[in-house]
Design a protein around this motif. Structure first.
Motif, PDB file in Angstrom:
ATOM      1  N   SER A 121      24.931 -17.933 -33.309  1.00 31.17           N
ATOM      2  CA  SER A 121      24.051 -17.425 -34.363  1.00 31.17           C
ATOM      3  C   SER A 121      23.775 -18.495 -35.404  1.00 31.17           C
ATOM      4  CB  SER A 121      24.671 -16.209 -35.046  1.00 31.17           C
ATOM      5  OG  SER A 121      24.860 -15.179 -34.131  1.00 31.17           O
ATOM      6  N   ALA A 122      24.786 -19.285 -35.748  1.00 29.77           N
ATOM      7  CA  ALA A 122      24.602 -20.358 -36.727  1.00 29.77           C
ATOM      8  C   ALA A 122      23.591 -21.383 -36.216  1.00 29.77           C
ATOM      9  CB  ALA A 122      25.936 -21.032 -37.032  1.00 29.77           C
ATOM     10  N   PHE A 123      23.665 -21.716 -34.919  1.00 25.03           N
ATOM     11  CA  PHE A 123      22.693 -22.653 -34.352  1.00 25.03           C
ATOM     12  C   PHE A 123      21.286 -22.065 -34.370  1.00 25.03           C
ATOM     13  CE2 PHE A 123      26.438 -24.519 -32.046  1.00 25.03           C
ATOM     14  CZ  PHE A 123      26.394 -25.743 -32.698  1.00 25.03           C
ATOM     15  N   VAL A 124      21.172 -20.796 -34.016  1.00 24.83           N
ATOM     16  CA  VAL A 124      19.859 -20.149 -33.996  1.00 24.83           C
ATOM     17  C   VAL A 124      19.279 -20.102 -35.403  1.00 24.83           C
ATOM     18  CG1 VAL A 124      18.676 -17.951 -33.579  1.00 24.83           C
ATOM     19  CG2 VAL A 124      20.296 -18.831 -31.898  1.00 24.83           C
ATOM     20  N   VAL A 125      20.092 -19.729 -36.389  1.00 29.90           N
ATOM     21  CA  VAL A 125      19.624 -19.671 -37.774  1.00 29.90           C
ATOM     22  C   VAL A 125      19.207 -21.061 -38.250  1.00 29.90           C
ATOM     23  CG1 VAL A 125      20.361 -19.241 -40.151  1.00 29.90           C
ATOM     24  CG2 VAL A 125      20.879 -17.575 -38.359  1.00 29.90           C
ATOM     25  N   HIS A 126      19.971 -22.073 -37.876  1.00 27.77           N
ATOM     26  CA  HIS A 126      19.631 -23.445 -38.253  1.00 27.77           C
ATOM     27  C   HIS A 126      18.279 -23.848 -37.647  1.00 27.77           C
ATOM     28  CE1 HIS A 126      20.152 -27.645 -39.306  1.00 27.77           C
ATOM     29  NE2 HIS A 126      19.947 -27.972 -38.031  1.00 27.77           N
ATOM     30  N   ASP A 127      18.088 -23.538 -36.373  1.00 27.42           N
ATOM     31  CA  ASP A 127      16.813 -23.859 -35.720  1.00 27.42           C
ATOM     32  C   ASP A 127      15.660 -23.090 -36.353  1.00 27.42           C
ATOM     33  OD1 ASP A 127      18.093 -25.616 -34.069  1.00 27.42           O
ATOM     34  OD2 ASP A 127      18.135 -24.276 -32.317  1.00 27.42           O
ATOM     35  N   LEU A 128      15.893 -21.821 -36.689  1.00 30.37           N
ATOM     36  CA  LEU A 128      14.845 -21.033 -37.346  1.00 30.37           C
ATOM     37  C   LEU A 128      14.484 -21.623 -38.706  1.00 30.37           C
ATOM     38  CD1 LEU A 128      15.832 -17.359 -36.513  1.00 30.37           C
ATOM     39  CD2 LEU A 128      13.849 -18.612 -35.684  1.00 30.37           C
TER      40      LEU A 128
END
Length: 192
Positions: free
Chosen positions: A167-174
């Motif tokens: 989730s942290a990676f996805v939020v960072h990419d978003l």
């Protein structure tokens, strides 16, 4: 018997069968609780009918078997209730036509469940040696079940940890995409 299991789903049935075989019982069921649950439910059974009943962790019955660590002979309780002092047997157990023994599963100072065994194939003299044997085997089975529950909880925690990292990676990419889009919008307004 416990060390030969192939999957965690079989452990409950193996616990029941192991205790039942010691006293020639043809059937039995394991009552335990899942993570975060406040009642014991039938989680494994061997030649026993399924029951939808639940026994609250803080019931008088559970408090009694934890405090006394005593194997309860249902027939003896029916004929001589004074021997068991202030024991209150739940209705589902008291009215069971096949229930014979209740074997508590205790780890440390906590009750993690109990096994209800059916009437034996042959008459078994339930003397102190048989009770001690069942008590010792129940302690071993309880520690095995506790280890299995701890492993399941650890796996669940690892799943949540992996999900949080993803989730942290996805939020960072978003956030990167949002920053790029907002920059493009600012530039589009300025250079339209």
């Amino acid at each position: 018997m416990l060390s030969t299991n192939n999957s965690p789903q079989e452990v409950g049935t193996l616990v029941v069968r192991g205790l039942a075989d010691m006293v020639e019982c043809p059937a039995g069921s394991l009552w335990s609780r899942g993570l975060g649950e406040e009642a014991f439910a039938q989680t494994a059974r061997w030649n026993m009918p399924a029951l939808g009943e639940r026994e609250p962790v803080d019931s008088a019955f559970c408090r009694y078997i934890l405090a006394n660590e005593w194997i309860i002979d249902i027939e003896e309780f029916r004929s001589h209730p004074r021997r068991y002092g202030d024991l209150v047997v739940p209705l589902w157990l008291a009215t069971s036509p096949v229930a014979w023994l209740v074997v508590p599963l205790i780890v440390g100072e906590g009750l993690i469940g109990f096994v209800v065994l059916a009437q034996p194939r042959t008459t078994v003299n339930l003397n102190w040696e048989v009770r001690d044997l069942l008590k010792t085997a129940a302690r071993q089975a309880a520690s095995f079940l506790a280890q299995m529950h701890a492993t399941e909880a650890l796996l669940e925690a690892r799943k949540f940890d992996a999900f949080n990292r993803m989730s942290a990676f996805v939020v960072h990419d978003l956030k990167n995409i949002i920053t790029q889009l907002s920059l493009m919008l600012k530039n589009a307004q300025r250079h339209h």
